[in-house]
Motif scaffolding. Sequence first.
Motif, PDB file in Angstrom:
ATOM      1  N   ARG A   1      43.510  30.065  29.650  1.00 10.16           N
ATOM      2  CA  ARG A   1      42.672  29.112  28.946  1.00 10.16           C
ATOM      3  C   ARG A   1      43.146  27.678  29.203  1.00 10.16           C
TER       4      ARG A   1
ATOM      5  N   ARG B   1      42.342  26.641  32.917  1.00  8.90           N
ATOM      6  CA  ARG B   1      40.908  26.467  33.133  1.00  8.90           C
ATOM      7  C   ARG B   1      40.410  25.184  32.490  1.00  8.90           C
TER       8      ARG B   1
ATOM      9  N   ASP C   1      42.529  32.841  41.067  1.00  8.16           N
ATOM     10  CA  ASP C   1      41.386  33.725  40.813  1.00  8.16           C
ATOM     11  C   ASP C   1      41.847  35.173  40.652  1.00  8.16           C
TER      12      ASP C   1
ATOM     13  N   SER D   1      43.392  35.432  37.288  1.00  6.43           N
ATOM     14  CA  SER D   1      42.357  35.379  36.265  1.00  6.43           C
ATOM     15  C   SER D   1      41.609  36.712  36.157  1.00  6.43           C
TER      16      SER D   1
END
Lengths: 156, 226
Positions: B110, B113, B201, B204
Motif C-alpha cells: 500500500r 503504490r 509486480d 504485488s
Amino acid sequence: MRRSWISLPFADLLGRAGLLPEEVDLALRKRIEQGKAAVLTYNEAVPAQIRITTGFNVVAIGRAHGRLLVSIEQRTATLLHWTYREHSRNNCVFACLGGVADAHLAALPGKNLKTLADPEFAASESVINFIRVFADGWLEAHVSPEWEQYFGKNST
Amino acid sequence: MTEPARLASVHLEDLAIISMKTLPGVGPLSLYPDLDAAMRSKLRARIKQLSRYDWPANLTDDPLLRRGYTLRQCFRLVSALALVDAYLGPSTAVAIAANNELAIMRSILRAIRADESPPANDLMAVFIAGDLWQLAEADGFVAAEPTRLRWIERRSLNDLWTAEHDLEVPGQRVVIDLARITRVAWRWIHARRLMPSDAFDVFSDEITERDADPSYQHLSMRTTRR
C-alpha cells in the motif's frame, strides 16, 4: 596461484585507467587477507581511479571462480542511462532504456552490442545472446564478452 | 526466465543502512553509501544473526537463496531489521516479523503504490511491549498477543490507547514506520536498477494472491541457534 581471467570489456577500461588486472587482483586479495568481503565497492581506490580517469561509473569490482567481474552504472545525478553488470562468466547483462521496434529486436541476437547501443568501450564488441524487454521500457541484452587469461597461462 | 529477480547479497548491507538512515522527504538518496569495512561487517553480522533464525528464508525452503533475495525476502529482511533497530533482540524481531508477515507486506504494498499521495495515510506498525507487565500478569500479557502488530494511520497517532484501533491493552507502544523505510528501500533498488521494475509486480501478485489469509498467524519458530 589459481588461473585468472578478465573480460575484454573490463580489460579495456583498466587499460584506459592505466591499471593492470594483477593490481586489481592484489587489492582484492588484500581485502580477503583482512577478512573482508572480496568486493571493491564504490568508494575504494581502484573503482575511484577508473571513474576519474575514464568517466565510466564503475560501482563494484568482484571476483568469482577466478574471474574479475565489473559492474558499471552510467548515470547523471537523477537519471540512469545504462548498466553493464558481469554476474558470472555466462551471465553478463547490458541494460538500457529501449524504444526499439520489435522487428529490429528480433534481428539482434548474434550481432554485436553496438548494433543495439554503443556504450563506447569494448563491451560494444560483445555478442548478444538474447534480449528481454520490460514493461517500463528498459531492455536487458544478455551478452557474452570474450575472456582473456591474465594469470597462470602456463600452469595446468 | 520465469523465476523472480534477486538482489545479490553484496547489496544487503547498503540496503540495510540506506533504509534505516534516510530521512523522510524527497531529497536525493545517497546511492552509494560510504560504509567502512568495520561498519559493513557489523551490519553483515546482524543480517547473519537473523538468518540463523531462518529469516528471511533458509536454503531448505528456498534453494535459490544463494543467488540473492527476492523483493519479498528483501522486505522481510528490512522489516526485521527495523525491529532490531528498535533495540529488539533478533529472536523477538524475527518472531514479530514472521507472525505478522502478511500484514507487513500488505502495508508495504500500500505504501509503495501510494508513493505520490500524502503520507498521512501510511499505516504505522505498533508493537506492544511489556517486559514488566509480563512479570505481574503473565496470563493477561499472553492474552493480549504481544507479538501481534497493531496498525494505525499516521494521522491517527493521537489514538494510541483507544479500543477503536485495537489498542486498549496496557503496555508501552513502540511505533515502527515501515512504510517510509520500505519505500526508501524500493526507491534505492529502483534508482540503481538492481532489480528490474517487474520485480515489484511479481511481489504485488504474490501478496494479492493471499488476500484471504489472516494477517496474523502465530508460527512456532525455531529459536535455537545453529
